[in-house]
Design a protein around this motif. Structure first.
Motif, PDB file in Angstrom:
ATOM      1  N   UNK A 193      24.698  24.612  65.293  1.00  0.00           N
ATOM      2  CA  UNK A 193      23.639  25.051  64.369  1.00  0.00           C
ATOM      3  C   UNK A 193      23.952  26.440  63.833  1.00  0.00           C
ATOM      4  N   UNK A 194      24.447  27.321  64.710  1.00  0.00           N
ATOM      5  CA  UNK A 194      24.832  28.661  64.252  1.00  0.00           C
ATOM      6  C   UNK A 194      25.956  28.595  63.220  1.00  0.00           C
ATOM      7  N   UNK A 195      26.883  27.669  63.403  1.00  0.00           N
ATOM      8  CA  UNK A 195      27.992  27.552  62.456  1.00  0.00           C
ATOM      9  C   UNK A 195      27.535  26.989  61.111  1.00  0.00           C
ATOM     10  N   UNK A 196      26.457  26.208  61.110  1.00  0.00           N
ATOM     11  CA  UNK A 196      25.908  25.757  59.831  1.00  0.00           C
ATOM     12  C   UNK A 196      25.391  26.932  59.014  1.00  0.00           C
ATOM     13  N   UNK A 197      24.847  27.917  59.722  1.00  0.00           N
ATOM     14  CA  UNK A 197      24.300  29.092  59.026  1.00  0.00           C
ATOM     15  C   UNK A 197      25.413  30.093  58.706  1.00  0.00           C
ATOM     16  N   UNK A 198      26.281  30.347  59.689  1.00  0.00           N
ATOM     17  CA  UNK A 198      27.391  31.295  59.511  1.00  0.00           C
ATOM     18  C   UNK A 198      28.695  30.561  59.841  1.00  0.00           C
ATOM     19  N   UNK A 199      29.317  29.905  58.843  1.00  0.00           N
ATOM     20  CA  UNK A 199      30.525  29.102  59.117  1.00  0.00           C
ATOM     21  C   UNK A 199      31.688  29.898  59.683  1.00  0.00           C
ATOM     22  N   UNK A 200      31.787  31.175  59.360  1.00  0.00           N
ATOM     23  CA  UNK A 200      32.920  31.982  59.812  1.00  0.00           C
ATOM     24  C   UNK A 200      32.597  32.809  61.049  1.00  0.00           C
ATOM     25  N   UNK A 201      31.466  32.537  61.685  1.00  0.00           N
ATOM     26  CA  UNK A 201      31.055  33.337  62.837  1.00  0.00           C
ATOM     27  C   UNK A 201      31.939  33.038  64.049  1.00  0.00           C
ATOM     28  N   UNK A 202      32.000  34.007  64.939  1.00  0.00           N
ATOM     29  CA  UNK A 202      32.728  33.891  66.205  1.00  0.00           C
ATOM     30  C   UNK A 202      31.711  33.950  67.329  1.00  0.00           C
TER      31      UNK A 202
END
Length: 513
Positions: free
Chosen positions: A397-406
Motif C-alpha cells: 500500500x505504501x508503494x502505491x502511494x510512493x512507488x520509489x520509497x525505500x
C-alpha cells in the motif's frame, strides 16, 4: 558411582529409537488412570489400563534389548518422521485401554478419539460426558496433555532446526533443511539436543499445569474437572469431563484462571526464549503477542456490538452487570478459539439468547484458522504468518502511494526474513488447497457441504470443539462413516504437523542431504 551409573543410563537411553522412548512414556502414563480407577473401586477399568501399560512396557523392553547394540541414525528429518508416527501409529496402542474399558464402541472410534487427543484437537466423539467414567476422562485429557508437551519439545528440537512449523518465516533458512544458529548443535548431536530441550521444558510445562490445577481447586472446581481443564488448557485440546465450562463449578473465577494460562498459546516468549531471534526476547515487543491481543479485543468488540444491535432490534435493554458478563463471555471465547483451545464461556449462550441471534460460526472458524503462536500447542495458520502477510500488505500500500520509497521497517522487523511474506503466502495457499481436498473427500463419504467445511476447518486447525459450536445443529461425529472418520484422522495429523512438514518428509532430496 551413582553419577557414573546415571550417565551410563542416559547413554543407553540416547541409543534407543525415539519412537520407542515415546511408546514407553505412553505405557507408563497408562498406570495413572489405572491407579485412579483403583481408588474408585473400578477394578475392571483399572485392569484394562494396568495390563495395557504392562504389555506396552514388555514389548518396548524386548525391542530395546534387540536394538541396544545398533548405532542410532542421526538427523532431525528422521525425528520428524517419528513425530508423524506418534500421531498415526501410537494411537493404535493408546486406544487399547479405552476400547477395553468402554466396551460398547468400535476400535475405530477409540482410535479416532486417541488421534483427536494426541493431536490436541479434542474432537468429542462421545458428546454425552456420562458415557465415559472418570478414569477414561482423565486418560483422554492426559493423552492430550502429553501431545501438547510433545509439540512444545518438538518445536525447539525438531521444527526450528528444519525451518518448519512457522520458523520458515523467520531468518532461518529453506524449509526442511538444517541451517546454522538453532540447528548448529542439532547437526552435531541431534539426540542430545532433543534431550536437553526435554529436560528444560518438561518441568516448566508440568509446573504450569500443577499451578493451574491448584488455582482451580482453590476457586471451587471439582478435582477431576480441575486437573482435566488444567491439562486441556496447557495443551489447547479443549477436552472436558463435564461437557465444557457450563458444567464447571468454579464460575467466572475459574474462567479467569483459564484465560490467564491461554496466553501461553499466543507466543512462545511467554514461557521460553529458546527459539527467539536477537531483539525479540521481550514479550511486549513480540509481534505475535501484540497482534493476538489486538485480534481478541477487536473481534470481541465487534461481537458485542452485534449483540447490542440484536437487543436494540428486539426493543430490549441490557443492564450494566449483564453487559459486563456478555463482554467477558465474548473476550474469553474469542481468546479460546484463537488459541484453538475451543472452550466456550458459560456466558456465551446468554449473549445469544439475549440478542436472539444465532452462533457466529464463521467468526469462530476464522479465529481457529488464524491460530495461536509459532512453537506453541496452538494450531491454525499461526499469528507470525499473519503478521508477515500484514507487513507485506502494508508495504505494498505504501508503494502505491510512493512507488520509489525505500522501506525503513527492516530494523524493527528483523524476525521476518526477506522472503517471509512469500513463504507465508505459499503456506496459506497450501492450507486452502488442503482444506478443499478434505472437503471433497468428506463429500465423497456422504457428508454435506456445510458439515464438511466445519469438520475440515476443525481438524486442520486442531480445534475440535468448533464442530459443536460452529453450526446451529451440532455435528454428531459418532454417526459418520468409517471412511469419513479416517479422513478426519488424516486431517488432524496434517493440521498438527502442517503441510510443509509432510512435504519435507516425502521429498527424496532432503533425505539424501
Amino acid at each position: 558411582m551413582y553419577r557414573a551409573r546415571g550417565q551410563q543410563q542416559i547413554g543407553v537411553m540416547r541409543r534407543l529409537p525415539l519412537l520407542l522412548l515415546i511408546w514407553g512414556v505412553a505405557a507408563l502414563a497408562m498406570w495413572i488412570p489405572a491407579v485412579y480407577a483403583l481408588t474408585l473401586d473400578d477394578h475392571e477399568t483399572s485392569r484394562s489400563f494396568f495390563y495395557s501399560g504392562l504389555l506396552g512396557l514388555f514389548v518396548v523392553s524386548l525391542i530395546a534389548l534387540a536394538l541396544l547394540n545398533r548405532e542410532p541414525r542421526r538427523g532431525t528429518l528422521g525425528q520428524l518422521a517419528v513425530m508423524l508416527s506418534s500421531f498415526t501409529i501410537l494411537p493404535l496402542f493408546l486406544a487399547v485401554p479405552l476400547y477395553e474399558a468402554l466396551g460398547n464402541t468400535s476400535f475405530l472410534n477409540a482410535y479416532f478419539d486417541m488421534v483427536s487427543a494426541v493431536t490436541t484437537t479434542g474432537a468429542d466423539l462421545f458428546p454425552d460426558p456420562d458415557r465415559l467414567n472418570a478414569p477414561l476422562h482423565l486418560w483422554r485429557a492426559l493423552v492430550g496433555w502429553l501431545g501438547g508437551l510433545l509439540m512444545w519439545i518438538a518445536a525447539a528440537a525438531i521444527l526450528a532446526p528444519l525451518s518448519l512449523g512457522g520458523f520458515e518465516v523467520t531468518a532461518r533458512g529453506q524449509p526442511g533443511r538444517p541451517v546454522s544458529g538453532v540447528a548448529q548443535s542439532e547437526r552435531v548431536d541431534p539426540r542430545g539436543h532433543l534431550l536437553r530441550v526435554t529436560r528444560t521444558l518438561a518441568p516448566v510445562y508440568a509446573g504450569l499445569t500443577v499451578v493451574m490445577w491448584v488455582l482451580l481447586l482453590v476457586a471451587g472446581e471439582m478435582g477431576l474437572t480441575a486437573v482435566c481443564h488444567a491439562m486441556s488448557v496447557m495443551a489447547t485440546s479443549g477436552i472436558s469431563p463435564v461437557g465444557g465450562l457450563e458444567g464447571s463449578t468454579a464460575g467466572i473465577t475459574g474462567e479467569a484462571i483459564l484465560f490467564l494460562f491461554l496466553f501461553f498459546a499466543l507466543s512462545r516468549l511467554t514461557f521460553s526464549t529458546d527459539t527467539a531471534t536477537s531483539g525479540y526476547a521481550r514479550l511486549d515487543k513480540d509481534p505475535e503477542f501484540r497482534i493476538g491481543i489486538l485480534i481478541v479485543l477487536a473481534v470481541a468488540a465487534l461481537l458485542f456490538f452485534r449483540v447490542l444491535a440484536g437487543v436494540a432490534e428486539l426493543g430490549l435493554q441490557v443492564e450494566p452487570l449483564q453487559a459486563l458478563h456478555v463482554i467477558w463471555g465474548m473476550v474469553f471465547t474469542v481468546m479460546s478459539f484463537l488459541t484453538t483451545a475451543g472452550f466456550e464461556s458459560a456466558n456465551w449462550n446468554d449473549a445469544q439468547q439475549l440478542s436472539g441471534l444465532g452462533t457466529p460460526g464463521l467468526v469462530l472458524m476464522g479465529l481457529a484458522l488464524i491460530g495461536g503462536g509459532v512453537a506453541t500447542t496452538a494450531g491454525g495458520v499461526k499469528l507470525l504468518r499473519v503478521y508477515a502477510l500484514y507487513l507485506n500488505g502494508k508495504r505494498e500500500i505504501d508503494r502505491l502511494i510512493y512507488p520509489s520509497s525505500v522501506s525503513g521497517e527492516g530494523g524493527g522487523n528483523r524476525r521476518i526474513q526477506s522472503d517471509g511474506a512469500f513463504i507465508a503466502w505459499i503456506f496459506l495457499m497450501m492450507f486452502a488447497l488442503t482444506l478443499g481436498v478434505f472437503d471433497l473427500l468428506l463429500a465423497i463419504f456422504g457428508v454435506g457441504f456445510e458439515q464438511a467445511m466445519v469438520l475440515s476447518v476443525a481438524a486442520l486447525s486442531t480445534t475440535g470443539p468448533l464442530i459443536e459450536l460452529a453450526t446451529d445443529v451440532p455435528i454428531r461425529l459418532i454417526d459418520l462413516s468409517g471412511g469419513a472418520k479416517l479422513t478426519l484422522c488424516a486431517a488432524m495429523v496434517i493440521g498438527r504437523l502442517e503441510t510443509l512438514a509432510i512435504i519435507a518428509l516425502i521429498t527424496p532430496a532432503l533425505w539424501r542431504d
